[in-house]
Structure formats: structure tokens, C-alpha cells
Design a protein around this motif. Structure first.
Motif, PDB file in Angstrom:
ATOM      1  N   LEU A  41      97.168  47.431 -53.331  1.00  0.00           N
ATOM      2  CA  LEU A  41      97.020  45.996 -53.069  1.00  0.00           C
ATOM      3  C   LEU A  41      98.263  45.482 -52.355  1.00  0.00           C
ATOM      4  N   TYR A  42      98.055  44.716 -51.275  1.00  0.00           N
ATOM      5  CA  TYR A  42      99.204  44.234 -50.501  1.00  0.00           C
ATOM      6  C   TYR A  42      99.229  42.730 -50.301  1.00  0.00           C
ATOM      7  N   GLY A  43      98.166  42.000 -50.604  1.00  0.00           N
ATOM      8  CA  GLY A  43      98.194  40.567 -50.360  1.00  0.00           C
ATOM      9  C   GLY A  43      97.226  39.789 -51.218  1.00  0.00           C
ATOM     10  N   VAL A  44      97.665  38.591 -51.613  1.00  0.00           N
ATOM     11  CA  VAL A  44      96.822  37.647 -52.332  1.00  0.00           C
ATOM     12  C   VAL A  44      97.204  36.246 -51.865  1.00  0.00           C
ATOM     13  N   ASP A  45      96.238  35.491 -51.375  1.00  0.00           N
ATOM     14  CA  ASP A  45      96.475  34.115 -50.913  1.00  0.00           C
ATOM     15  C   ASP A  45      97.651  34.020 -49.938  1.00  0.00           C
ATOM     16  N   PRO A  75      88.797  56.531 -48.056  1.00  0.00           N
ATOM     17  CA  PRO A  75      90.249  56.392 -47.881  1.00  0.00           C
ATOM     18  C   PRO A  75      90.577  55.774 -46.529  1.00  0.00           C
ATOM     19  N   SER A  76      91.576  54.935 -46.513  1.00  0.00           N
ATOM     20  CA  SER A  76      92.106  54.165 -45.372  1.00  0.00           C
ATOM     21  C   SER A  76      91.308  52.909 -45.058  1.00  0.00           C
ATOM     22  N   ASP A  77      90.201  52.648 -45.765  1.00  0.00           N
ATOM     23  CA  ASP A  77      89.481  51.387 -45.588  1.00  0.00           C
ATOM     24  C   ASP A  77      90.323  50.231 -46.112  1.00  0.00           C
ATOM     25  N   VAL A  78      90.296  49.123 -45.402  1.00  0.00           N
ATOM     26  CA  VAL A  78      90.950  47.903 -45.869  1.00  0.00           C
ATOM     27  C   VAL A  78      89.855  47.070 -46.535  1.00  0.00           C
ATOM     28  N   ILE A  79      90.096  46.665 -47.781  1.00  0.00           N
ATOM     29  CA  ILE A  79      89.071  45.934 -48.520  1.00  0.00           C
ATOM     30  C   ILE A  79      89.577  44.589 -49.010  1.00  0.00           C
ATOM     31  N   LYS A  80      88.627  43.692 -49.226  1.00  0.00           N
ATOM     32  CA  LYS A  80      88.892  42.431 -49.916  1.00  0.00           C
ATOM     33  C   LYS A  80      88.181  42.564 -51.248  1.00  0.00           C
ATOM     34  N   ALA A  81      88.895  42.337 -52.359  1.00  0.00           N
ATOM     35  CA  ALA A  81      88.340  42.548 -53.693  1.00  0.00           C
ATOM     36  C   ALA A  81      88.710  41.404 -54.622  1.00  0.00           C
ATOM     37  N   LYS A  82      87.974  41.316 -55.719  1.00  0.00           N
ATOM     38  CA  LYS A  82      88.210  40.296 -56.739  1.00  0.00           C
ATOM     39  C   LYS A  82      88.875  40.958 -57.940  1.00  0.00           C
ATOM     40  N   LYS A 133     110.896  33.609 -66.011  1.00  0.00           N
ATOM     41  CA  LYS A 133     109.437  33.523 -66.022  1.00  0.00           C
ATOM     42  C   LYS A 133     108.959  33.426 -64.591  1.00  0.00           C
ATOM     43  N   ARG A 134     108.131  34.402 -64.197  1.00  0.00           N
ATOM     44  CA  ARG A 134     107.546  34.372 -62.869  1.00  0.00           C
ATOM     45  C   ARG A 134     106.080  34.025 -63.004  1.00  0.00           C
ATOM     46  N   GLU A 135     105.606  33.263 -62.049  1.00  0.00           N
ATOM     47  CA  GLU A 135     104.194  32.919 -62.051  1.00  0.00           C
ATOM     48  C   GLU A 135     103.392  34.178 -61.720  1.00  0.00           C
ATOM     49  N   LEU A 136     102.361  34.409 -62.492  1.00  0.00           N
ATOM     50  CA  LEU A 136     101.515  35.578 -62.288  1.00  0.00           C
ATOM     51  C   LEU A 136     100.637  35.357 -61.068  1.00  0.00           C
ATOM     52  N   LEU A 137     100.806  36.196 -60.049  1.00  0.00           N
ATOM     53  CA  LEU A 137     100.025  36.060 -58.830  1.00  0.00           C
ATOM     54  C   LEU A 137      98.613  36.605 -58.998  1.00  0.00           C
ATOM     55  N   LEU A 138      98.491  37.683 -59.722  1.00  0.00           N
ATOM     56  CA  LEU A 138      97.188  38.322 -59.860  1.00  0.00           C
ATOM     57  C   LEU A 138      96.513  37.888 -61.153  1.00  0.00           C
ATOM     58  N   ARG A 139      95.718  36.876 -61.017  1.00  0.00           N
ATOM     59  CA  ARG A 139      94.942  36.372 -62.152  1.00  0.00           C
ATOM     60  C   ARG A 139      93.502  36.809 -61.976  1.00  0.00           C
ATOM     61  N   PRO A 140      92.753  36.898 -63.064  1.00  0.00           N
ATOM     62  CA  PRO A 140      91.328  37.211 -62.920  1.00  0.00           C
ATOM     63  C   PRO A 140      90.652  36.200 -61.992  1.00  0.00           C
ATOM     64  N   GLY A 141      89.881  36.714 -61.045  1.00  0.00           N
ATOM     65  CA  GLY A 141      89.197  35.856 -60.080  1.00  0.00           C
ATOM     66  C   GLY A 141      89.907  35.745 -58.752  1.00  0.00           C
ATOM     67  N   ALA A 142      91.159  36.170 -58.664  1.00  0.00           N
ATOM     68  CA  ALA A 142      91.915  36.089 -57.408  1.00  0.00           C
ATOM     69  C   ALA A 142      91.352  37.085 -56.400  1.00  0.00           C
ATOM     70  N   LEU A 143      91.301  36.674 -55.141  1.00  0.00           N
ATOM     71  CA  LEU A 143      90.852  37.566 -54.070  1.00  0.00           C
ATOM     72  C   LEU A 143      92.075  38.250 -53.457  1.00  0.00           C
ATOM     73  N   VAL A 144      92.065  39.577 -53.464  1.00  0.00           N
ATOM     74  CA  VAL A 144      93.186  40.363 -52.963  1.00  0.00           C
ATOM     75  C   VAL A 144      92.724  41.241 -51.813  1.00  0.00           C
ATOM     76  N   GLU A 145      93.688  41.688 -51.005  1.00  0.00           N
ATOM     77  CA  GLU A 145      93.408  42.653 -49.954  1.00  0.00           C
ATOM     78  C   GLU A 145      94.213  43.896 -50.237  1.00  0.00           C
ATOM     79  N   GLY A 146      93.640  45.038 -49.883  1.00  0.00           N
ATOM     80  CA  GLY A 146      94.325  46.297 -50.121  1.00  0.00           C
ATOM     81  C   GLY A 146      93.734  47.419 -49.306  1.00  0.00           C
ATOM     82  N   VAL A 147      94.423  48.551 -49.340  1.00  0.00           N
ATOM     83  CA  VAL A 147      93.996  49.743 -48.621  1.00  0.00           C
ATOM     84  C   VAL A 147      93.570  50.790 -49.638  1.00  0.00           C
ATOM     85  N   VAL A 148      92.404  51.380 -49.422  1.00  0.00           N
ATOM     86  CA  VAL A 148      91.923  52.441 -50.307  1.00  0.00           C
ATOM     87  C   VAL A 148      92.781  53.682 -50.059  1.00  0.00           C
ATOM     88  N   VAL A 149      93.436  54.148 -51.108  1.00  0.00           N
ATOM     89  CA  VAL A 149      94.348  55.274 -51.003  1.00  0.00           C
ATOM     90  C   VAL A 149      93.621  56.590 -51.266  1.00  0.00           C
TER      91      VAL A 149
END
Length: 182
Positions: free
Chosen positions: A81-85, A114-121, A54-70
Motif C-alpha cells: 500500500l502506498y497511498g490513501v487520500d 503481480p505488478s497490478d496497481v489496485i484501489k482497495a477498501k 499520538k498520530r492520527e490513524l490514516l488507515l481506518r476501516p472503509g478508507a480507500l487505498v492504492e497499492g501494488v500487488v507484490v
């Protein structure tokens, strides 16, 4: 049944329906989606796989993530998506046009490119992850010029400007954009 690994055939689709931890492949087999122990309920004709770890789910509703628009189409942007907390992740998110802004979005390219780095919920906990940038703290945190490829700087008037070629571009800027003109 016994211990199974992802992709291992467990039954044919006529024998049982996949419920949890399993899926039906194109060739008609019910296969394991995760490593664990498989159980076939012959009475209800369902098959499920209980996870070995059992792994703890990192991506829960409401989590703020960072990612690159592909990629960006007329109604959806695909985000790597590449990072959360401050934890590295490797996932894919979908940013639908309805989750970009509260007002009507005519051209999605005015908000993300494309190539923008975003912070998303994160909006859900299943694949594919649906993300939103409607809130003020979410949006583009780093953008590159679509003309020359250099970093865009945030102007005090709210638009992005390239120091190299002078081009002005529009995006949905997040609080905490990385480069600001001084």
C-alpha cells in the motif's frame, strides 16, 4: 517505568503479559513496540506502553487505498500500500480470495496479478491490513501484460488488451481504469 524505544526489553514473559504497545519476542522478553512510557501493573501482571506521540490513524476501516500487488498465491495476494487520500503511506495489505468478488473465485489470477496497481477498501485498523476489492469502485486501476510487460488497455467489451503483442487478459477492473482503448 521510564521512556522506552521500540525493541527495548522491558521484562521477561514470566513477569508480565504484553497488553498494548508491547510484544513478546522469540527470546522470551517483553519488548516495546512503540516509543513512549512503559507501565508495569504488578497486581494484574500486565505491561503496556503509552505512546509518546499520538498520530492520527490514516488507515481506518472503509478508507480507500492504492497499492501494488507484490505476490499472488492460490488464496491471498500481498499488496504494498502506498497511498490513501493523496497521502503517502508505507504499509502492507492482504487481499484474501473471499474479498475479491461476490461470486466464487476459481482462479485468483483472473482478478489480480503481480505488478497490478489496485484501489482497495481497508477492512480493519490493525496490522496486517486486510483489504477488499468487491465493490465496483475498487479493483485494478493499472495492469501490465503478462507476456511482454507493456500497459494493458481497457476494451469496451470489458477485457484488457495489450497494444504491443495483442494479448487479451482478464482482471477485476475498477471504475476509473487509467488506460482505455479509443
Amino acid at each position: 517505568m521510564s521512556f522506552v524505544v521500540p525493541g527495548e526489553p522491558l521484562a521477561v514473559e514470566e513477569e508480565a503479559l504484553p497488553v498494548a504497545g508491547a510484544y513478546t519476542s522469540r527470546d522470551g522478553y517483553v519488548r516495546a513496540m512503540i516509543a513512549g512510557s512503559a507501565t508495569l501493573d504488578k497486581y494484574r501482571k500486565v505491561l503496556y506502553v503509552k505512546a509518546a506521540v499520538k498520530r492520527e490513524l490514516l488507515l481506518r476501516p472503509g478508507a480507500l487505498v492504492e497499492g501494488v500487488v507484490v505476490s499472488v498465491s492460490s488464496d491471498v495476494a500481498v499488496v504494498k500500500l502506498y497511498g490513501v487520500d493523496n497521502v503517502k503511506i508505507n504499509a502492507t495489505g492482504l487481499l484474501h480470495v473471499s474479498q475479491i468478488a461476490s461470486e466464487c473465485v476459481v482462479d485468483i489470477h483472473d482478478y489480480v496479478r503481480p505488478s497490478d496497481v489496485i484501489k482497495a477498501k481497508v477492512l480493519n485498523s490493525t496490522l496486517p491490513y486486510l483489504v477488499s476489492i468487491k465493490e465496483p469502485i475498487t479493483g485494478v486501476i493499472l495492469a501490465y501484460c503478462s507476456n511482454c510487460g507493456n500497459v494493458l488497455y481497457l476494451h469496451s467489451a470489458g477485457y484488457l488488451k495489450c497494444k504491443n503483442c495483442g494479448r487479451q487478459e482478464k482482471r477485476k477492473i475498477a471504475v476509473g481504469y487509467l488506460y482505455v482503448l479509443r
